[in-house]
Write a protein that holds these residues in place. Structure first.
Motif, short mmCIF file in Angstrom:
data_model
loop_
_atom_site.label_atom_id
_atom_site.label_comp_id
_atom_site.label_asym_id
_atom_site.label_seq_id
_atom_site.Cartn_x
_atom_site.Cartn_y
_atom_site.Cartn_z
N ARG A 64 0.87 -1.18 0.00
CA ARG A 64 0.00 0.00 0.00
C ARG A 64 0.90 1.23 0.00
NH1 ARG A 64 -3.01 1.19 5.50
NH2 ARG A 64 -2.90 3.25 4.54
N SER A 65 0.50 2.30 -0.68
CA SER A 65 1.42 3.42 -0.78
C SER A 65 0.73 4.70 -1.23
CB SER A 65 2.54 3.09 -1.79
OG SER A 65 2.06 3.19 -3.11
N GLY A 66 1.52 5.79 -1.21
CA GLY A 66 1.17 7.01 -1.90
C GLY A 66 1.49 6.85 -3.38
N ASP A 67 1.29 7.94 -4.15
CA ASP A 67 1.46 7.79 -5.60
C ASP A 67 2.92 7.55 -5.98
OD1 ASP A 67 2.80 10.20 -6.97
OD2 ASP A 67 1.40 11.21 -5.65
N LEU A 68 3.09 7.08 -7.20
CA LEU A 68 4.40 6.66 -7.70
C LEU A 68 4.99 7.67 -8.68
CD1 LEU A 68 2.91 4.04 -6.65
CD2 LEU A 68 4.19 2.79 -8.37
N SER A 69 4.44 8.87 -8.73
CA SER A 69 4.83 9.82 -9.78
C SER A 69 6.22 10.40 -9.56
CB SER A 69 3.81 10.96 -9.86
OG SER A 69 3.82 11.74 -8.67
N TYR A 105 -1.22 -1.11 -4.53
CA TYR A 105 -2.35 -0.20 -4.78
C TYR A 105 -2.12 1.06 -3.97
CZ TYR A 105 -4.27 -2.16 -0.40
OH TYR A 105 -4.45 -2.58 0.90
N HIS A 106 -2.64 2.16 -4.49
CA HIS A 106 -2.31 3.44 -3.86
C HIS A 106 -3.29 4.53 -4.28
CE1 HIS A 106 -0.92 5.67 -7.43
NE2 HIS A 106 -0.63 4.47 -7.89
N CYS A 107 -3.27 5.63 -3.50
CA CYS A 107 -3.94 6.86 -3.90
C CYS A 107 -2.89 7.96 -3.95
CB CYS A 107 -5.12 7.17 -2.97
SG CYS A 107 -4.73 7.17 -1.20
N ALA A 108 -3.21 9.17 -3.49
CA ALA A 108 -2.24 10.26 -3.57
C ALA A 108 -1.20 10.19 -2.45
CB ALA A 108 -2.96 11.61 -3.56
#
Length: 261
Positions: free
Chosen positions: A36-41, A149-152
């Motif tokens: 689980r994480s924050g975004d990957l940008s 899977y992640h959101c911001a």
């Protein structure tokens, strides 16, 4: 190889393995199967190499279409990217408008978060996204493959998704809440970054307070989601089965994939 809860990501936020938790029937959630994480940008090449070695094969993006377009994920070359927005509203304001919105009412940040957690349970689109995530988790059935899977920031949409997933695996609620609260410490650097960024629009105590509430986690927030499930579906189990359409057979299969003795 040693298992770590917090991943050694240097250019992203809140990257965590959710393995190692005990279920109520004495089994253990497998390590190195779900992140689980924050975004990957903003990931560096070093971070991408780390995730490649971790064998990330599927990236499920729970952010809105606007968020995904503004800050596309960076993933290892052979990882599949899947867009799965929990909601597609609320991310169209300018930074200056956002600062103005949260500069007058000290309760607006907290109230926004409570509303968001309630919306994630009541919204048909949000429920469809959680259902799709369960379906993707069911397809992640090869031992060597890892799904992220992640959101911001990896705390709210990701937090509710993780609550539902770990609950379905049989982890007790108190343990799931403790996992959820790890985001509180993980987000502290991000909160300061947001305070520094929005200071250019004029910082006051109200805006600072609201930013802290918007970019942290609270048991009040996750309890809003839990209470909304029970008030509208009778129980969390009913929400998973009726609200998300996840069958008992699918739950059994999830446990076969993700639990070990």
């Amino acid at each position: 190889m040693t298992n770590y809860r917090i991943l050694a990501i240097t250019s992203g936020y809140n990257f965590r393995d959710i393995g190692g938790y005990q279920t109520k029937d004495g089994k253990t959630v497998k390590w190195r199967k779900v992140i689980r994480s924050g975004d990957l940008s903003t990931l560096s090449d070093q971070d991408l190499g780390y995730l490649k070695k971790y064998n990330i094969t599927c990236d499920v993006d729970l952010r809105s279409n606007a968020e995904q377009t503004k800050a596309p994920d960076r993933v290892p070359d052979d990882a599949k990217q899947i867009s799965n927005p929990v909601f597609n509203t609320g991310h169209d304001k300018s930074d200056e408008d956002y600062a103005r919105q949260y500069s007058s009412d000290p309760n607006s940040g907290r109230n926004n978060m409570l509303s968001s957690y309630k919306y994630m349970i009541l919204s048909r689109d949000a429920r469809k996204a959680f259902t799709k995530l369960f379906e993707l988790l069911l397809k992640n059935d090869q031992d060597q493959n890892v799904l992220i899977y992640h959101c911001a920031q990896g705390k709210d949409r990701t937090g509710v998704a993780t609550f539902l997933f770990l609950y379905a695996l049989g982890v007790d609620i108190d343990t799931i809440k403790q996992d959820y609260l790890i985001s509180k410490k993980q987000m502290k650097p991000y909160i300061q970054k947001q305070i520094d960024f929005y200071s250019k629009f004029g910082m006051n105590d109200i805006l600072r307070h609201n930013l802290e509430n918007l970019y942290t986690v609270s048991l009040d927030y996750i309890d809003m989601a839990i209470n909304t499930m029970t008030e509208n579906y009778g129980s969390i189990d009913n929400f998973i089965h009726q609200g998300l359409g996840i069958s008992l057979e699918q739950i059994k299969r999830l446990r076969e994939i993700y639990l070990t003795d």
